[in-house]
Design an enzyme around this catalytic site. Structure first.
Site, PDB file in Angstrom:
ATOM      1  N   GLY A 207       5.614   8.443   1.229  1.00 22.57           N
ATOM      2  CA  GLY A 207       6.465   8.249   2.409  1.00 22.57           C
ATOM      3  C   GLY A 207       7.382   7.038   2.228  1.00 22.57           C
ATOM      4  O   GLY A 207       8.600   7.123   2.448  1.00 22.57           O
ATOM      5  N   HIS A 208       6.809   5.910   1.783  1.00 19.19           N
ATOM      6  CA  HIS A 208       7.643   4.721   1.546  1.00 19.19           C
ATOM      7  C   HIS A 208       8.677   5.008   0.454  1.00 19.19           C
ATOM      8  O   HIS A 208       9.823   4.598   0.548  1.00 19.19           O
ATOM      9  CB  HIS A 208       6.789   3.549   1.033  1.00 19.19           C
ATOM     10  CG  HIS A 208       5.779   3.046   1.998  1.00 19.19           C
ATOM     11  ND1 HIS A 208       4.428   3.238   1.835  1.00 19.19           N
ATOM     12  CD2 HIS A 208       5.910   2.334   3.137  1.00 19.19           C
ATOM     13  CE1 HIS A 208       3.777   2.662   2.823  1.00 19.19           C
ATOM     14  NE2 HIS A 208       4.640   2.118   3.631  1.00 19.19           N
TER      15      HIS A 208
ATOM     16  N   GLN B 127       8.792   2.196  16.742  1.00 20.38           N
ATOM     17  CA  GLN B 127       9.261   1.046  15.968  1.00 20.38           C
ATOM     18  C   GLN B 127      10.733   1.220  15.583  1.00 20.38           C
ATOM     19  O   GLN B 127      11.526   0.285  15.668  1.00 20.38           O
ATOM     20  CB  GLN B 127       8.402   0.879  14.717  1.00 20.38           C
ATOM     21  CG  GLN B 127       8.946  -0.147  13.729  1.00 20.38           C
ATOM     22  CD  GLN B 127       7.993  -0.417  12.578  1.00 20.38           C
ATOM     23  OE1 GLN B 127       7.063  -1.190  12.719  1.00 20.38           O
ATOM     24  NE2 GLN B 127       8.226   0.200  11.438  1.00 20.38           N
TER      25      GLN B 127
ATOM     26  N   ALA C 228       0.863  -1.191   0.000  1.00 21.29           N
ATOM     27  CA  ALA C 228       0.000   0.000   0.000  1.00 21.29           C
ATOM     28  C   ALA C 228       0.898   1.238   0.000  1.00 21.29           C
ATOM     29  O   ALA C 228       0.731   2.155   0.809  1.00 21.29           O
ATOM     30  CB  ALA C 228      -0.954   0.003   1.194  1.00 21.29           C
TER      31      ALA C 228
ATOM     32  N   GLN D  56       1.789  -9.098  13.464  1.00 21.47           N
ATOM     33  CA  GLN D  56       1.720  -7.795  14.130  1.00 21.47           C
ATOM     34  C   GLN D  56       0.299  -7.232  14.178  1.00 21.47           C
ATOM     35  O   GLN D  56       0.100  -6.101  14.595  1.00 21.47           O
ATOM     36  CB  GLN D  56       2.717  -6.801  13.523  1.00 21.47           C
ATOM     37  CG  GLN D  56       2.442  -6.365  12.109  1.00 21.47           C
ATOM     38  CD  GLN D  56       3.615  -5.595  11.506  1.00 21.47           C
ATOM     39  OE1 GLN D  56       4.636  -6.165  11.154  1.00 21.47           O
ATOM     40  NE2 GLN D  56       3.485  -4.282  11.385  1.00 21.47           N
TER      41      GLN D  56
ATOM     42  N   GLU E 249      10.721   7.465  10.303  1.00 20.92           N
ATOM     43  CA  GLU E 249      10.602   8.079  11.636  1.00 20.92           C
ATOM     44  C   GLU E 249       9.145   8.256  12.041  1.00 20.92           C
ATOM     45  O   GLU E 249       8.866   8.537  13.193  1.00 20.92           O
ATOM     46  CB  GLU E 249      11.280   9.450  11.645  1.00 20.92           C
ATOM     47  CG  GLU E 249      12.771   9.354  11.690  1.00 20.92           C
ATOM     48  CD  GLU E 249      13.430  10.709  11.799  1.00 20.92           C
ATOM     49  OE1 GLU E 249      12.720  11.736  11.683  1.00 20.92           O
ATOM     50  OE2 GLU E 249      14.663  10.739  11.974  1.00 20.92           O
TER      51      GLU E 249
HETATM   52  O1  PAF Z   1       6.400  -0.344   9.326  1.00 17.17           O
HETATM   53  C1  PAF Z   1       5.936  -1.318   8.705  1.00 17.17           C
HETATM   54  O2  PAF Z   1       5.404  -1.184   7.614  1.00 17.17           O
HETATM   55  C2  PAF Z   1       6.016  -2.706   9.324  1.00 17.17           C
HETATM   56  O3  PAF Z   1       5.866  -2.650  10.710  1.00 17.17           O
HETATM   57  C3  PAF Z   1       7.312  -3.459   8.959  1.00 17.17           C
HETATM   58  C4  PAF Z   1       8.550  -2.762   9.483  1.00 17.17           C
HETATM   59  C5  PAF Z   1       7.412  -3.586   7.438  1.00 17.17           C
HETATM   60  C6  PAF Z   1       7.283  -4.874   9.561  1.00 17.17           C
HETATM   61  O4  PAF Z   1       6.196  -5.605   9.089  1.00 17.17           O
END
Ligand code: PAF
Length: 286
Positions: A42-43, A159, A38, A67, A154
């Site tokens: 940002g990614h 995380q 998705a 998660q 960030e």
């Molecule tokens: O930040 C995320 O998208 C997730 O927590 C990660 C680091 C890909 C782990 O599933």
């Protein structure tokens, strides 16, 4: 117009390792960006950062079931691999790693990575399972890809600190790099979950960033953290949020509660609030 070749994809650890080993043989430096797909700007900014610091970039797309708690949005989490692959390719990614669930968690899988320290409180108060799932899958991903650097946003500041701690504690040979949060015009942090907001909720959502800025201003002016935090919680509810999970000023390096005399510039303000079933988080340096 000629179409670019589709992005190479690895589905198994074996395929992934073969590709990375070939690059290593050429002496190339490997960057890694883990995602759940998705993808948004940002990614992509994290992919660009990885491409600046490494010769080859691997991005993973894996919606990690461990998660999500029962009742969270695992089933409905947006999935569109073709779109994600196209965006990654345009952004300088060299390899998509998109394993199936069984490749990541083979039948009989029985190991969980858990942390104390930065994983305690904040997100964990609301989502107790969350960092166990993240720490487990990120340990596996780092071990599968074995990159020189890995980039995390960030925006998920807790995380990021959890991953930094994990890498030190487990002696993983990788540099963890934090990528700055990208924002919409009104300050809302870009997030895959923003897509769940309707127009009215979207209007309210921008207040989270504004109100955390106010907390920072107050702390810089010498206000005590508990008072600034309480004012912010009240302001978020007045702005239209349905609930506030936390607004907290914490030590930026450990996420511990700050001493009374902690200088404002050692702090990070973090917030999480809910609107119409959507949970938004944000944070900033004071
Ligand atoms: O930040 C995320 O998208 C997730 O927590 C990660 C680091 C890909 C782990 O599933």
């Amino acid at each position: 117009m000629p179409q670019p070749n589709p992005l190479d994809a690895a589905r198994t650890v074996e395929e992934l390792r073969a590709r990375v080993a070939a690059w290593r043989k050429e002496g190339l430096r490997i960057g890694f960006v883990p995602t759940m797909g998705a993808l948004h700007e940002g990614h992509l900014s994290l992919v660009r950062l990885a491409a600046e610091r490494a010769d080859k970039v691997v991005a993973s797309v894996f919606v990690n079931p461990t998660q999500f708690a029962p009742g969270e949005d695992f089933e409905s989490y947006p999935r569109n691999e073709a779109r994600d692959a196209g965006l990654l390719q345009q952004t300088g990614c060299d390899l998509l790693y998109a394993p199936e669930r069984d490749e990541m968690y083979a039948p009989g899988f029985a190991t969980t990575v858990t942390l104390s320290g930065p994983a305690e409180g904040l997100e964990t108060d609301r989502r107790p399972h969350f960092f166990n799932g993240v720490a487990t899958v990120v340990s596996k991903l780092l071990n599968q890809v074995r990159p020189d650097i890995a980039v995390f946003g960030e925006k998920d500041y807790q995380q990021l600190l959890v991953i930094r701690r994990l890498v030190v504690d487990l002696d993983l040979d990788v540099d963890i790099i934090g990528g700055a949060t990208l924002r919409e015009e009104d300050g809302l942090a870009k997030s895959s979950r923003n897509a769940y907001l309707d127009a009215d909720q979207r209007e309210v959502a921008g207040a989270l960033n504004r109100i955390l800025h106010t907390v920072c201003d107050e702390l810089r002016a010498g206000e005590a953290p508990p008072r600034a935090e309480q004012r912010a919680r009240d302001a978020l509810l007045r702005a239209g949020f349905d609930g506030v999970d936390y607004v907290a000023a914490r030590d930026a390096g450990t996420l511990n509660k700050p001493e009374d005399d902690a200088p404002a510039d050692t702090l990070r303000v973090l917030g999480a609030a809910r609107i119409g079933g959507v949970r938004l988080i944000d944070n900033m340096a004071v």
